[in-house]
Design a protein around this motif. Sequence first.
Motif, PDB file in Angstrom:
ATOM      1  N   ASP A 115     -10.591  23.152 -18.481  1.00 12.99           N
ATOM      2  CA  ASP A 115     -11.795  23.837 -18.941  1.00 12.99           C
ATOM      3  C   ASP A 115     -12.324  24.764 -17.853  1.00 12.99           C
ATOM      4  O   ASP A 115     -12.207  24.481 -16.650  1.00 12.99           O
ATOM      5  N   ALA A 116     -12.894  25.876 -18.273  1.00 12.38           N
ATOM      6  CA  ALA A 116     -13.541  26.793 -17.334  1.00 12.38           C
ATOM      7  C   ALA A 116     -14.841  26.179 -16.840  1.00 12.38           C
ATOM      8  O   ALA A 116     -15.560  25.508 -17.591  1.00 12.38           O
ATOM      9  N   GLY A 117     -15.154  26.418 -15.583  1.00  9.05           N
ATOM     10  CA  GLY A 117     -16.391  25.903 -15.009  1.00  9.05           C
ATOM     11  C   GLY A 117     -17.453  26.975 -14.905  1.00  9.05           C
ATOM     12  O   GLY A 117     -17.171  28.174 -15.085  1.00  9.05           O
ATOM     13  N   PRO A 118     -18.682  26.586 -14.596  1.00 11.76           N
ATOM     14  CA  PRO A 118     -19.779  27.562 -14.500  1.00 11.76           C
ATOM     15  C   PRO A 118     -19.525  28.667 -13.487  1.00 11.76           C
ATOM     16  O   PRO A 118     -20.020  29.785 -13.645  1.00 11.76           O
TER      17      PRO A 118
ATOM     18  N   ALA B 145     -10.136  29.084 -20.815  1.00 17.81           N
ATOM     19  CA  ALA B 145      -9.557  27.962 -20.082  1.00 17.81           C
ATOM     20  C   ALA B 145      -8.780  28.478 -18.885  1.00 17.81           C
ATOM     21  O   ALA B 145      -8.463  29.677 -18.786  1.00 17.81           O
ATOM     22  N   ARG B 146      -8.482  27.567 -17.968  1.00 18.36           N
ATOM     23  CA  ARG B 146      -7.523  27.859 -16.911  1.00 18.36           C
ATOM     24  C   ARG B 146      -6.174  27.332 -17.357  1.00 18.36           C
ATOM     25  O   ARG B 146      -6.009  26.138 -17.573  1.00 18.36           O
ATOM     26  N   VAL B 147      -5.223  28.242 -17.517  1.00 21.00           N
ATOM     27  CA  VAL B 147      -3.880  27.868 -17.945  1.00 21.00           C
ATOM     28  C   VAL B 147      -2.961  28.055 -16.745  1.00 21.00           C
ATOM     29  O   VAL B 147      -2.746  29.176 -16.287  1.00 21.00           O
ATOM     30  N   ASP B 148      -2.473  26.934 -16.230  1.00 19.90           N
ATOM     31  CA  ASP B 148      -1.628  26.942 -15.030  1.00 19.90           C
ATOM     32  C   ASP B 148      -2.297  27.728 -13.907  1.00 19.90           C
ATOM     33  O   ASP B 148      -1.668  28.519 -13.196  1.00 19.90           O
ATOM     34  N   GLY B 149      -3.599  27.534 -13.795  1.00 16.38           N
ATOM     35  CA  GLY B 149      -4.359  28.115 -12.693  1.00 16.38           C
ATOM     36  C   GLY B 149      -5.009  29.456 -12.973  1.00 16.38           C
ATOM     37  O   GLY B 149      -5.892  29.878 -12.222  1.00 16.38           O
ATOM     38  N   ARG B 150      -4.609  30.160 -14.053  1.00 14.76           N
ATOM     39  CA  ARG B 150      -5.193  31.474 -14.360  1.00 14.76           C
ATOM     40  C   ARG B 150      -6.279  31.339 -15.414  1.00 14.76           C
ATOM     41  O   ARG B 150      -6.063  30.755 -16.478  1.00 14.76           O
ATOM     42  N   LEU B 151      -7.450  31.905 -15.110  1.00 12.56           N
ATOM     43  CA  LEU B 151      -8.537  31.924 -16.082  1.00 12.56           C
ATOM     44  C   LEU B 151      -8.225  32.952 -17.152  1.00 12.56           C
ATOM     45  O   LEU B 151      -8.015  34.139 -16.848  1.00 12.56           O
TER      46      LEU B 151
END
Length: 490
Positions: A71-74, A329-335
């Motif tokens: 999940d993306a954070g603030p 989302a972050r997918v394998d580290g990329r937002l």
Amino acid sequence: VAEFSGMVEHLFDHLLPRGQEKETDRSQSLEGLLEAHGFDRVQHEQIQADLRGGRIGLAQNRLPASSRIEDAGPDDLLDATHGLAEHYRETGMDALAAGAVAVVSLAGGVGSRWTKGAGVVKALNPFSKLGGRHRSFIEVHLAKSLRAGRASGVMPAHVITTSYLTHAAIEAHIRAAKNYGYPGPMLLSPGRSIGLRLVPMERDLRFAWEEMPQQLLDEQAQKVRESLHATLIAWARQMGEGGNYTDNLPVQCLHPVGHWYEVPNLLRNGTLLRLLEERPGLKHLMVHNIDTAGVDLDAALLGYHIEEGSALTTEVIARHLEDRGGGLARVDGRLRLVEGLALPNDEIESRLSYYNSATYWVDIDQLLTVFGLSRGDLADTEKLNEAVRRLTTRMPTYITLKDVKKRWGKGQEDVFPVAQFEKLWGDMTGLPELKCRFVVVPRMRGQQLKEPAQLDGWLRDGSAAYVEGLCGWGGTSAGGPQTGDGGVAG
């Protein structure tokens, strides 16, 4: 009685008429439609080969199970739910006053969710009473552009994208309404991408019936369903798995190919070139869905996009239970944005905090660079087509199954599953060379109206009043005066 013989069949023929074309005429008509709407045979043959080879399909829509989806954070995005700094607003107002931004409203859909299956031109639906009378989505968005133009002193160019399903109706309506009196440049961007449906692969049919959730039936009903499935698999084998689906009326053989193509269509149909010729200072586009009723040319958000030097700034909203279709989302580290079709399981989506509102601020020159183009290339049709095709291969291809009807006459019809593909604009955020930013905006701004059932809550929670406050109704009454440099491009 002899005189009533065949009466029922004739009655059904009248109620459910079948096409009267001969097979040769139908084939020519299909070819004509494909040519008129920008059918790309090279791309089609590649997709067909990938489908037959198992490189794409229902199972391949999903990201690998090994993908790390967080999940993306603030700290990953800017919170604009309570406003932004004044310097952003000032930057945005300067850009608006310079005519540096245009609005692009996506109106190629026929609102199947809006009508529970019936085809309508959703953009023309008078969905709510605002400013004293019922207004369509197009009229509302033009009224917001009018208000932004009055505030900045320069009317922004407003583009409405269409498709083979909606162009004729929207063009006729807009001309009859005289652009709703909108005094700025107003252009239609006709679709230049279309797909030809395919006979489905057996593995995709089995995946849809066996791997995806299905309603449990009693024993006898289950036997009937299994018999139907076996019949449809035999039909697919007989027709040729992955072959072109042409055994129907032309309109039943075509399909839209996803909203990724809407912005490239601006390049291919000459709309962007015309905009830049009229306004050489144009630098940015605000692209949004026609049913995102609360979006407008917010100067502060535009200013943030400009000051960050972003190629693509995406607006997201806090997820509610009914928001389905992926998110941030972050997918394998990329937002990045991730589509619901691509998630390995439904549980992941429920953990994503932010939902894509499908509103994007686009830097024109940075986007052209990603395509391998410059402004000087916009008159080179062959180079444009090759550039779009090249970037298309980097976008995920999602395969879906749709049911189509084939009418035989005498009240008889069959329903067949067909395969079609789509590419979605949110996947652009997965390109490593594209500088992307994300902003969380108030729900009143980012909510999409997908079903009439939403309207009651939309009226009660203040969203309708919010939208009404964004509109400048003075110059948008149907049949009102048309001034300035406004005009419609077909």
